[in-house]
Structure formats: structure tokens, C-alpha cells
Design a protein around this motif. Sequence first.
Motif, mmCIF file in Angstrom:
data_model
loop_
_atom_site.group_PDB
_atom_site.id
_atom_site.type_symbol
_atom_site.label_atom_id
_atom_site.label_comp_id
_atom_site.label_asym_id
_atom_site.label_seq_id
_atom_site.Cartn_x
_atom_site.Cartn_y
_atom_site.Cartn_z
ATOM 1 N N ILE A 62 4.506 -14.599 22.174
ATOM 2 C CA ILE A 62 5.173 -13.325 21.871
ATOM 3 C C ILE A 62 6.499 -13.242 22.619
ATOM 4 O O ILE A 62 7.508 -12.758 22.091
ATOM 5 C CB ILE A 62 4.262 -12.137 22.234
ATOM 6 C CG1 ILE A 62 3.122 -12.027 21.217
ATOM 7 C CG2 ILE A 62 5.058 -10.827 22.264
ATOM 8 C CD1 ILE A 62 2.090 -10.985 21.579
ATOM 9 N N ARG A 63 6.523 -13.724 23.858
ATOM 10 C CA ARG A 63 7.750 -13.682 24.652
ATOM 11 C C ARG A 63 8.812 -14.647 24.108
ATOM 12 O O ARG A 63 10.002 -14.348 24.128
ATOM 13 C CB ARG A 63 7.442 -14.044 26.113
ATOM 14 C CG ARG A 63 6.655 -12.984 26.872
ATOM 15 C CD ARG A 63 6.701 -13.287 28.356
ATOM 16 N NE ARG A 63 5.853 -12.389 29.120
ATOM 17 C CZ ARG A 63 4.655 -12.720 29.578
ATOM 18 N NH1 ARG A 63 4.165 -13.920 29.336
ATOM 19 N NH2 ARG A 63 3.938 -11.859 30.263
ATOM 20 N N THR A 64 8.364 -15.825 23.658
ATOM 21 C CA THR A 64 9.317 -16.866 23.276
ATOM 22 C C THR A 64 9.700 -16.844 21.794
ATOM 23 O O THR A 64 10.858 -17.063 21.449
ATOM 24 C CB THR A 64 8.763 -18.258 23.626
ATOM 25 O OG1 THR A 64 7.495 -18.452 22.966
ATOM 26 C CG2 THR A 64 8.559 -18.395 25.123
ATOM 27 N N ASP A 65 8.729 -16.578 20.923
ATOM 28 C CA ASP A 65 9.021 -16.645 19.482
ATOM 29 C C ASP A 65 8.048 -15.761 18.692
ATOM 30 O O ASP A 65 7.193 -16.267 17.969
ATOM 31 C CB ASP A 65 8.916 -18.099 19.004
ATOM 32 C CG ASP A 65 9.344 -18.270 17.548
ATOM 33 O OD1 ASP A 65 9.993 -17.354 17.002
ATOM 34 O OD2 ASP A 65 9.003 -19.319 16.952
ATOM 35 N N PRO A 66 8.174 -14.445 18.809
ATOM 36 C CA PRO A 66 7.236 -13.551 18.118
ATOM 37 C C PRO A 66 7.262 -13.692 16.606
ATOM 38 O O PRO A 66 6.217 -13.657 15.954
ATOM 39 C CB PRO A 66 7.683 -12.149 18.555
ATOM 40 C CG PRO A 66 9.106 -12.320 18.997
ATOM 41 C CD PRO A 66 9.177 -13.699 19.581
ATOM 42 N N GLN A 67 8.464 -13.871 16.036
ATOM 43 C CA GLN A 67 8.572 -14.022 14.584
ATOM 44 C C GLN A 67 7.860 -15.290 14.123
ATOM 45 O O GLN A 67 7.131 -15.284 13.123
ATOM 46 C CB GLN A 67 10.046 -14.071 14.174
ATOM 47 C CG GLN A 67 10.270 -14.162 12.660
ATOM 48 C CD GLN A 67 9.815 -12.925 11.914
ATOM 49 O OE1 GLN A 67 9.899 -11.809 12.428
ATOM 50 N NE2 GLN A 67 9.331 -13.107 10.688
#
Length: 211
Positions: free
Chosen positions: A117-122
Amino acid sequence: MMKKDKLVSNQDPSTEEKIKNAARKVFYQKGFAATRTRDIAQEAGINLALLNYYFRSKQKLFDIIMLETIQGFFQSMRAVFNDPQTSLEKKIEILVDRYIDLLVHEPEIPLFIMSEIRTDPQGLVEKMDIKNILLNSYLVKQYEEAAGTGKVASQNLLHFLMNLIGLMVFPFIASPLIKIIGAMDDEKFNVLMEERKKLIPVWIGAMFKKT
């Protein structure tokens, strides 16, 4: 170090799955931090060079396993979410029961999700297909109908989802602290989580009004 062409010649179709199964077992027993790639190779019955050829790092292997596990879980829940014969309340009970079982057996999942979620939520949402599985489900239709008739206190679906996810996931994220405060080991903590299977649907039910 073995050359790539030699490694390729020694491959068999089940090697990758064998490595992932071994890694899953070792990660479960030792946790991510205490696991060495050498431990995984030994469990899989292969040499370290072959493991490094398939998966270049422990982190990459861990990420693949966690993602596949979560994808498999939500795919398995698709039929439950879309069952028109099952009430909204019953769907919640089934989801809570199965998800807590998953987290008991795969306690690293919440921290993996937080990291993603912090690095790449999409990217996480797209890979897991959660948005499509959930938002296009019969469960959401039931919730919206309940909200429209006044049976559900909140019109906002996100409040419902945040409450449900928080009640299921937070205890596992905070498990080290909870175990210290409650003076409990892993076995006692898991018993506590079993109790939550019955309690969470009751607490979520408090959001519902009697018509």
C-alpha cells in the motif's frame, strides 16, 4: 556458480512450484526476517544456485507467494460474494471466518499488504482484482439495498468496509503488542482470534438497524 544454460537444462516444470511451496512452509515456520534462502533451498531439496535462478531474492519470492495467496483467497470468495441465496449477514460471517483462518496460517500477509500500500497501492489493487471482485458483487448490491431501506445505519459503503477490514486485520498487525499485554503465546493468541470469528459479525451487526 552454475551458468544459466546449465540451470535451464536441469529444470523441470514443477521446480518453481516446489520452491514456492517450500518457501511458504519456511516463511510460516520462521517468519520472513528469520528465513534464509538457504533454508528454502534445503526444504525444496535443490541447490541455492537454482533457487536464485528462479527467484533472485528472498523478498521477491516472499512477495510472489503473498500476492498469490491473497489473490487465491479473494477468487475463492467471489462465489460467496455473488450468492443471491445468502444474506448480507451470512456473507459477513463467512468472510470473517475464512479470512481469520487465512491470517492465522499466513500471519505475514497484513505486513505485506501494508508495505505494498505504501509503495504501489494502484498496482496492488490491480494485481489482486479486489475492486472488481468486491464492488461488482451481489454483496455490495445487498448493502446498498439495506442502506436504501434504512436497515443499515451508514449510507457510505466505505465505512462498512473499513470497519470490517480493521476488525479482522488490526489484531494480526498488532499481535506482538497484544501478546505482551495479554501474556499469551501463539496458541493462546490464535484461540483469541477464533473467538473473534463469532464476535466480529455481532459488532458489524450493530451497524444495522431493525426495520
